[in-house]
Enzyme design. Structure first.
Site, PDB file in Angstrom:
ATOM      1  N   ARG A  24       0.853  -1.199   0.000  1.00 61.37           N
ATOM      2  CA  ARG A  24       0.000   0.000   0.000  1.00 61.37           C
ATOM      3  C   ARG A  24       0.879   1.236   0.000  1.00 61.37           C
ATOM      4  O   ARG A  24       1.738   1.386   0.864  1.00 61.37           O
ATOM      5  CB  ARG A  24      -0.928   0.011   1.215  1.00 61.37           C
ATOM      6  CG  ARG A  24      -1.973  -1.072   1.131  1.00 61.37           C
ATOM      7  CD  ARG A  24      -2.981  -1.005   2.253  1.00 61.37           C
ATOM      8  NE  ARG A  24      -3.772  -2.221   2.206  1.00 61.37           N
ATOM      9  CZ  ARG A  24      -4.584  -2.625   3.172  1.00 61.37           C
ATOM     10  NH1 ARG A  24      -4.743  -1.883   4.256  1.00 61.37           N
ATOM     11  NH2 ARG A  24      -5.271  -3.735   3.055  1.00 61.37           N
ATOM     12  N   SER A 115      -7.839  -0.893   0.861  1.00 60.22           N
ATOM     13  CA  SER A 115      -8.841  -1.131   1.895  1.00 60.22           C
ATOM     14  C   SER A 115      -9.560   0.141   2.334  1.00 60.22           C
ATOM     15  O   SER A 115     -10.153   0.825   1.524  1.00 60.22           O
ATOM     16  CB  SER A 115      -8.164  -1.825   3.080  1.00 60.22           C
ATOM     17  OG  SER A 115      -9.111  -2.194   4.021  1.00 60.22           O
ATOM     18  N   HIS A 116      -9.443   0.466   3.611  1.00 62.53           N
ATOM     19  CA  HIS A 116     -10.167   1.586   4.205  1.00 62.53           C
ATOM     20  C   HIS A 116      -9.432   2.906   4.039  1.00 62.53           C
ATOM     21  O   HIS A 116      -9.907   3.937   4.503  1.00 62.53           O
ATOM     22  CB  HIS A 116     -10.360   1.296   5.691  1.00 62.53           C
ATOM     23  CG  HIS A 116      -9.049   0.958   6.339  1.00 62.53           C
ATOM     24  ND1 HIS A 116      -8.388  -0.223   6.068  1.00 62.53           N
ATOM     25  CD2 HIS A 116      -8.245   1.657   7.149  1.00 62.53           C
ATOM     26  CE1 HIS A 116      -7.239  -0.236   6.726  1.00 62.53           C
ATOM     27  NE2 HIS A 116      -7.122   0.895   7.387  1.00 62.53           N
ATOM     28  N   ASP A 281     -16.270  -1.208   4.382  1.00 62.33           N
ATOM     29  CA  ASP A 281     -15.160  -0.317   4.045  1.00 62.33           C
ATOM     30  C   ASP A 281     -14.863  -0.280   2.552  1.00 62.33           C
ATOM     31  O   ASP A 281     -15.625  -0.805   1.740  1.00 62.33           O
ATOM     32  CB  ASP A 281     -13.910  -0.745   4.817  1.00 62.33           C
ATOM     33  CG  ASP A 281     -13.322  -2.035   4.267  1.00 62.33           C
ATOM     34  OD1 ASP A 281     -14.110  -2.873   3.783  1.00 62.33           O
ATOM     35  OD2 ASP A 281     -12.095  -2.200   4.317  1.00 62.33           O
ATOM     36  N   ASP A 283     -12.946  -1.841   0.420  1.00 65.30           N
ATOM     37  CA  ASP A 283     -12.951  -3.052  -0.405  1.00 65.30           C
ATOM     38  C   ASP A 283     -13.925  -4.114   0.088  1.00 65.30           C
ATOM     39  O   ASP A 283     -13.896  -5.248  -0.376  1.00 65.30           O
ATOM     40  CB  ASP A 283     -11.539  -3.638  -0.515  1.00 65.30           C
ATOM     41  CG  ASP A 283     -10.972  -4.049   0.834  1.00 65.30           C
ATOM     42  OD1 ASP A 283     -11.362  -3.447   1.856  1.00 65.30           O
ATOM     43  OD2 ASP A 283     -10.134  -4.973   0.879  1.00 65.30           O
ATOM     44  N   ASP A 285     -14.374  -5.737   2.972  1.00 66.31           N
ATOM     45  CA  ASP A 285     -14.106  -6.854   3.887  1.00 66.31           C
ATOM     46  C   ASP A 285     -14.337  -6.496   5.346  1.00 66.31           C
ATOM     47  O   ASP A 285     -14.502  -7.372   6.183  1.00 66.31           O
ATOM     48  CB  ASP A 285     -12.705  -7.456   3.660  1.00 66.31           C
ATOM     49  CG  ASP A 285     -11.585  -6.441   3.771  1.00 66.31           C
ATOM     50  OD1 ASP A 285     -11.878  -5.257   4.056  1.00 66.31           O
ATOM     51  OD2 ASP A 285     -10.416  -6.829   3.570  1.00 66.31           O
ATOM     52  N   ARG A 286     -14.350  -5.209   5.669  1.00 65.63           N
ATOM     53  CA  ARG A 286     -14.613  -4.823   7.070  1.00 65.63           C
ATOM     54  C   ARG A 286     -16.101  -4.543   7.260  1.00 65.63           C
ATOM     55  O   ARG A 286     -16.818  -4.273   6.293  1.00 65.63           O
ATOM     56  CB  ARG A 286     -13.855  -3.546   7.424  1.00 65.63           C
ATOM     57  CG  ARG A 286     -12.372  -3.716   7.352  1.00 65.63           C
ATOM     58  CD  ARG A 286     -11.668  -2.451   7.782  1.00 65.63           C
ATOM     59  NE  ARG A 286     -10.239  -2.700   7.814  1.00 65.63           N
ATOM     60  CZ  ARG A 286      -9.383  -2.065   8.596  1.00 65.63           C
ATOM     61  NH1 ARG A 286      -9.797  -1.102   9.398  1.00 65.63           N
ATOM     62  NH2 ARG A 286      -8.104  -2.374   8.573  1.00 65.63           N
ATOM     63  N   LYS A 380     -11.816 -11.732   5.187  1.00 62.53           N
ATOM     64  CA  LYS A 380     -12.913 -11.294   6.026  1.00 62.53           C
ATOM     65  C   LYS A 380     -13.989 -10.736   5.109  1.00 62.53           C
ATOM     66  O   LYS A 380     -13.719 -10.402   3.955  1.00 62.53           O
ATOM     67  CB  LYS A 380     -12.450 -10.283   7.053  1.00 62.53           C
ATOM     68  CG  LYS A 380     -11.704  -9.067   6.516  1.00 62.53           C
ATOM     69  CD  LYS A 380     -11.144  -8.298   7.685  1.00 62.53           C
ATOM     70  CE  LYS A 380     -10.493  -7.007   7.277  1.00 62.53           C
ATOM     71  NZ  LYS A 380      -9.077  -7.154   6.940  1.00 62.53           N
TER      72      LYS A 380
HETATM   73  C1  G16 Z   1      -5.693  -5.570   7.121  1.00 63.18           C
HETATM   74  C2  G16 Z   1      -5.484  -6.985   7.567  1.00 63.18           C
HETATM   75  C3  G16 Z   1      -6.098  -7.210   8.911  1.00 63.18           C
HETATM   76  C4  G16 Z   1      -5.569  -6.207   9.911  1.00 63.18           C
HETATM   77  C5  G16 Z   1      -5.791  -4.806   9.392  1.00 63.18           C
HETATM   78  C6  G16 Z   1      -5.141  -3.753  10.253  1.00 63.18           C
HETATM   79  O1  G16 Z   1      -7.048  -5.327   6.928  1.00 63.18           O
HETATM   80  O2  G16 Z   1      -6.010  -7.926   6.663  1.00 63.18           O
HETATM   81  O3  G16 Z   1      -5.776  -8.500   9.319  1.00 63.18           O
HETATM   82  O4  G16 Z   1      -6.189  -6.365  11.149  1.00 63.18           O
HETATM   83  O5  G16 Z   1      -5.212  -4.688   8.111  1.00 63.18           O
HETATM   84  O6  G16 Z   1      -3.770  -3.966  10.241  1.00 63.18           O
HETATM   85  P1  G16 Z   1      -2.785  -2.954  10.911  1.00 63.18           P
HETATM   86  O7  G16 Z   1      -3.162  -2.923  12.360  1.00 63.18           O
HETATM   87  O8  G16 Z   1      -1.439  -3.541  10.640  1.00 63.18           O
HETATM   88  O9  G16 Z   1      -3.006  -1.603  10.277  1.00 63.18           O
HETATM   89  P2  G16 Z   1      -7.562  -4.400   5.733  1.00 63.18           P
HETATM   90  O10 G16 Z   1      -9.035  -4.281   5.953  1.00 63.18           O
HETATM   91  O11 G16 Z   1      -6.827  -3.088   5.872  1.00 63.18           O
HETATM   92  O12 G16 Z   1      -7.182  -5.136   4.510  1.00 63.18           O
END
Ligand code: G16
Length: 547
Positions: A24, A115-116, A281, A283, A285-286, A380
Site C-alpha cells: 500500500r 482497503s479503508h 469499508d 474493499d 471486507d470490514r 474477512k
Molecule cells: C488488514 C489486515 C487485517 C488487519 C488490518 C489492520 O485489513 O487484513 O488483518 O487487522 O489490516 O492492520 P494494521 O493494524 O497492521 O493496520 P484491511 O481491511 O486493511 O485489509
C-alpha cells in the site's frame, strides 16, 4: 505463444515490501514509471506453474484501478496465464474476489485496493496477491516477492490495446482470454447458501424494523443493493452512499464511529426510526454493526456471531473452532470454552487464518479491526457479517443492543478499546517499540501505577498447521486480573507510523457492564503512558482515533 513478449528493462525501487495486507502506497508512488510493473513482475516471478491457468483481477474501484488492470492484463498474458476473470468496471470486493477464485478454481488473483485508506489522485493505492485457496499469500510468499523486487532488472509485457472493462463478455489480450464477469453474482449465490434469506426478508419487510447500510461510496454499494434491496426486498434507499466513487466521495471509507459518524448518529436519534445499521469499508471486507444508540465492538461482534451459530443455517452443524488475532479481545475465547471448541490466537493479518481454515481447524475468524469471516471464503467479509447479524435478529426477534447485553450477562464483558496515534514519525515509533522491548524483562512481575504486571512479552506465533514462525507481532503487557495492554505498529499505513494501543479489561459483574468504556479502561490508559512514554517520545498527548 504467438504474441511477442517484450522485455522492458527496469531497476529496483526501495520499499516494495508488502505490509499487513499487500503493498500500500500513495497513488503518486504507484504512478511512477515501472513501479507497478516491477511489483507485479516480482509476484509473477515468485509463482510457478501458472501457464495456461486462470487469474482473477479486480479491485475496489478506487482511483488508478482501471489503469493498473490494463497493465496487469498485458503482463499476465506475457506471464503465460491462459485466462483472466475480471469484475465488470474492474470491480471486485475483496471477499467477492476470494469467492470467485475458489468457485472457478483459479490459480490466484490480484486484488487492487488500499482497503479503508482514502482514495483519489492524492490518496492511497494497493495491490496484493491471493493464492488458489482464495486467501492472501502467506508471509513466506510475500517475503519472496520483496526479495525479488530488490533484484529485478526487467519486466515482461505484450503489446495489446486496452479492453473495455465496462462490458460483460469475452475478450482477448494477446493469447490470453479475458472474461469480464458480473462482480456480484458468484458472491451473492454463495451468501444465499449460508443464511436464511426467507427469514431475513420477512424481518426486512416488517414495519417496525428499518435498517440502513452505509456503503461509504466504496465497493459494497452494488453488492448491498443487489443482496439487501433486490434479493431480500429491503426498501429502496436502505443502502446509502451506494455508488462506488474513485475517491469515495472524498471520505475515509473506514467503518468506525469516527468515519461513519453519520450512521452512528442516525441510530442514536429515535426520530430516524432506524433499528439497525451497518457499514462496510473501501474493499468490502470490514464491517460495522450498529444497534439503536449502540455500536457493537468488533470483538463483541465476533463473540456474538460464534455464540449464535446454531441459528444460522450455514453454521448450525457446529464450529470446528474459532480464531482471533492477538490484539482482538478475549470475548470469543469464552464462547469457545463454553462450546468446547479450540480458539486460536494469531498475529494481526487475515493471511494467518488461511492455514487454520484450509486445515478445517477453524470455522469462524475475526479481528478487532472490524473484520469477521468464515470458511466460506479466505478473506474477512463485511456483508457476510451483516447478513449473519440480520439472521440472528430475524430468529431471535431481539434488538442488536439487547443481544449484546444478554451476551455480556452470560459470558461477562471484555471491555475493549483501541487508541491510534496516526502519522507519527517513524523513528520515534521505532524508538518507542524498541524501548518497550528492552524493558520487557523488568516489566514482568513489576508493580506499575498500583497494577501488578504478571507477564510481558513480544508475541510470536507458530502456525499449528505448517510450523512456520512469525516473530515481533506486538508487545503484550498482561496484568494479574486478566487485563491487557498491547502495543503494535500498524502495517497498513502509508504515511509515517501509526501506533496502536489495544486496551482490554474483563468485567464479570453485570452491575458494572454499563460503565462507559473509556472510564472503565482509564487505569490501563495511564499504565500504557507510564510504560511506553507515548507523550514523551511521540509528542502526542492523546490518540487521533479511539475505536
Ligand atoms: C488488514 C489486515 C487485517 C488487519 C488490518 C489492520 O485489513 O487484513 O488483518 O487487522 O489490516 O492492520 P494494521 O493494524 O497492521 O493496520 P484491511 O481491511 O486493511 O485489509
Amino acid at each position: 505463444m504467438t504474441t511477442k513478449v517484450i522485455s522492458v528493462s527496469s531497476a529496483p525501487f526501495s520499499g516494495q515490501k508488502p505490509g499487513t495486507s499487500g503493498l500500500r502506497k500513495k497513488v503518486t508512488v504507484f504512478q511512477q514509471e515501472r513501479y507497478l510493473e516491477n511489483f507485479v513482475q516480482a509476484i509473477f516471478d515468485t509463482l510457478s506453474g501458472q501457464q495456461g491457468k486462470t487469474l482473477v483481477v479486480g479491485g475496489d474501484g478506487r482511483y488508478y484501478n482501471d489503469v493498473a488492470i490494463q497493465t496487469i492484463l498485458r503482463m499476465a498474458a506475457a506471464a503465460g496465464f491462459g485466462r483472466a476473470l475480471v469484475g465488470c468496471d474492474g470491480i471486485l470486493s475483496t471477499p467477492a474476489a476470494s469467492a470467485v477464485i475458489r468457485k472457478w478454481q483459479a490459480f490466484g488473483g490480484l486484488i487492487l485496493s488500499a482497503s479503508h485508506n482514502p482514495g483519489g489522485p492524492d490518496g492511497d493505492f494497493g495491490i496484493k496477491y491471493n493464492l488458489g485457496n482464495g486467501g492472501p499469500a502467506n508471509e513466506a510468499f510475500t517475503d519472496a516477492v520483496y526479495q525479488r523486487t530488490q533484484e529485478i532488472s526487467a519486466y515482461r509485457t505484450i503489446e495489446a490495446a486496452d479492453i473495455d472493462l465496462g462490458r460483460l463478455g469475452e475478450f482477448q489480450v494477446g493469447d490470453m482470454a479475458v472474461s469480464i464477469i458480473d462482480p456480484v453474482a458468484d458472491y451473492a449465490e454463495l451468501l444465499e447458501s449460508l443464511f436464511d434469506f426467507e427469514r431475513i426478508a420477512a424481518l426486512l419487510a416488517r414495519a417496525d424494523f428499518r435498517m440502513r447500510f452505509d456503503a461509504m461510496h466504496a465497493v459494497t454499494g452494488p453488492y448491498a443493493k443487489a443482496i439487501l434491496e433486490s434479493r431480500l426486498g429491503a426498501p429502496a434507499g436502505t443502502v446509502v452512499n451506494g455508488t462506488p466513487l474513485p475517491d469515495f466521495g472524498g471520505g475515509h471509507p473506514d467503518p468506525n464511529p469516527v468515519y461513519a459518524a453519520e450512521l452512528v448518529a442516525a441510530l442514536a436519534d429515535s426520530r430516524s426510526g432506524l433499528s439497525f445499521g451497518a457499514a462496510s469499508d473501501g474493499d468490502g471486507d470490514r464491517n460495522m454493526v450498529v444497534g439503536r444508540g449502540f455500536v457493537v465492538s468488533p470483538s463483541d461482534s465476533l463473540a456474538v456471531i460464534a455464540a449464535n451459530h446454531a441459528l444460522v443455517p450455514g453454521y448450525a452443524a457446529g464450529l470446528a473452532g474459532v480464531a482471533r488475532s492477538m490484539p482482538t479481545s478475549c470475548a470469543v475465547d469464552r464462547v469457545a470454552q463454553a462450546l468446547g471448541i479450540p480458539c486460536y490466537e494469531t498475529p494481526t493479518g487475515w493471511k494467518y487464518f488461511g492455514s487454520l481454515l484450509d486445515a478445517g481447524k477453524a470455522t469462524i475468524c475475526g479481528e478487532e479491526s472490524a473484520g469477521t469471516g468464515s470458511s466460506h471464503v479466505r478473506e474477512k467479509d463485511g456483508l457476510w457479517a451483516v447478513l449473519y447479524w440480520l439472521n440472528i435478529l430475524a430468529v431471535r426477534d431481539t434488538p442488536a443492543d439487547v443481544i449484546v447485553r444478554e451476551h455480556w450477562q452470560r459470558f461477562g464483558r471484555n471491555v475493549y478499546s483501541r487508541h491510534d496515534y496516526e502519522g507519527i514519525e517513524t523513528a520515534a515509533a521505532d524508538r518507542l517499540m524498541d524501548g518497550l522491548r528492552a524493558r520487557l524483562p523488568q516489566l514482568a512481575g513489576s508493580l506499575c501505577n498500583g497494577l501488578r504486571i504478571e507477564a510481558a512479552d513480544d508475541f510470536a506465533y507458530i502456525d499449528p498447521v505448517d510450523g512456520s514462525r512469525s516473530e515481533r507481532q506486538g508487545i503484550r503487557i498482561m496484568l494479574d486480573d486478566g487485563s491487557r495492554v498491547v502495543f503494535r505498529l500498524s502495517g497498513t499505513g502509508t504515511e509515517g507510523a501509526t501506533l496502536r494501543v489495544y486496551l482490554e479489561r474483563f468485567v464479570a459483574d453485570p452491575s458494572r457492564h454499563e460503565v462507559p468504556t473509556q472510564e472503565a479502561l482509564a487505569p490501563l490508559v495511564q499504565l500504557a503512558e507510564t510504560v511506553a512514554q507515548i507523550a514523551g517520545i511521540t509528542g502526542r498527548k492523546k490518540p487521533d482515533v479511539i475505536s
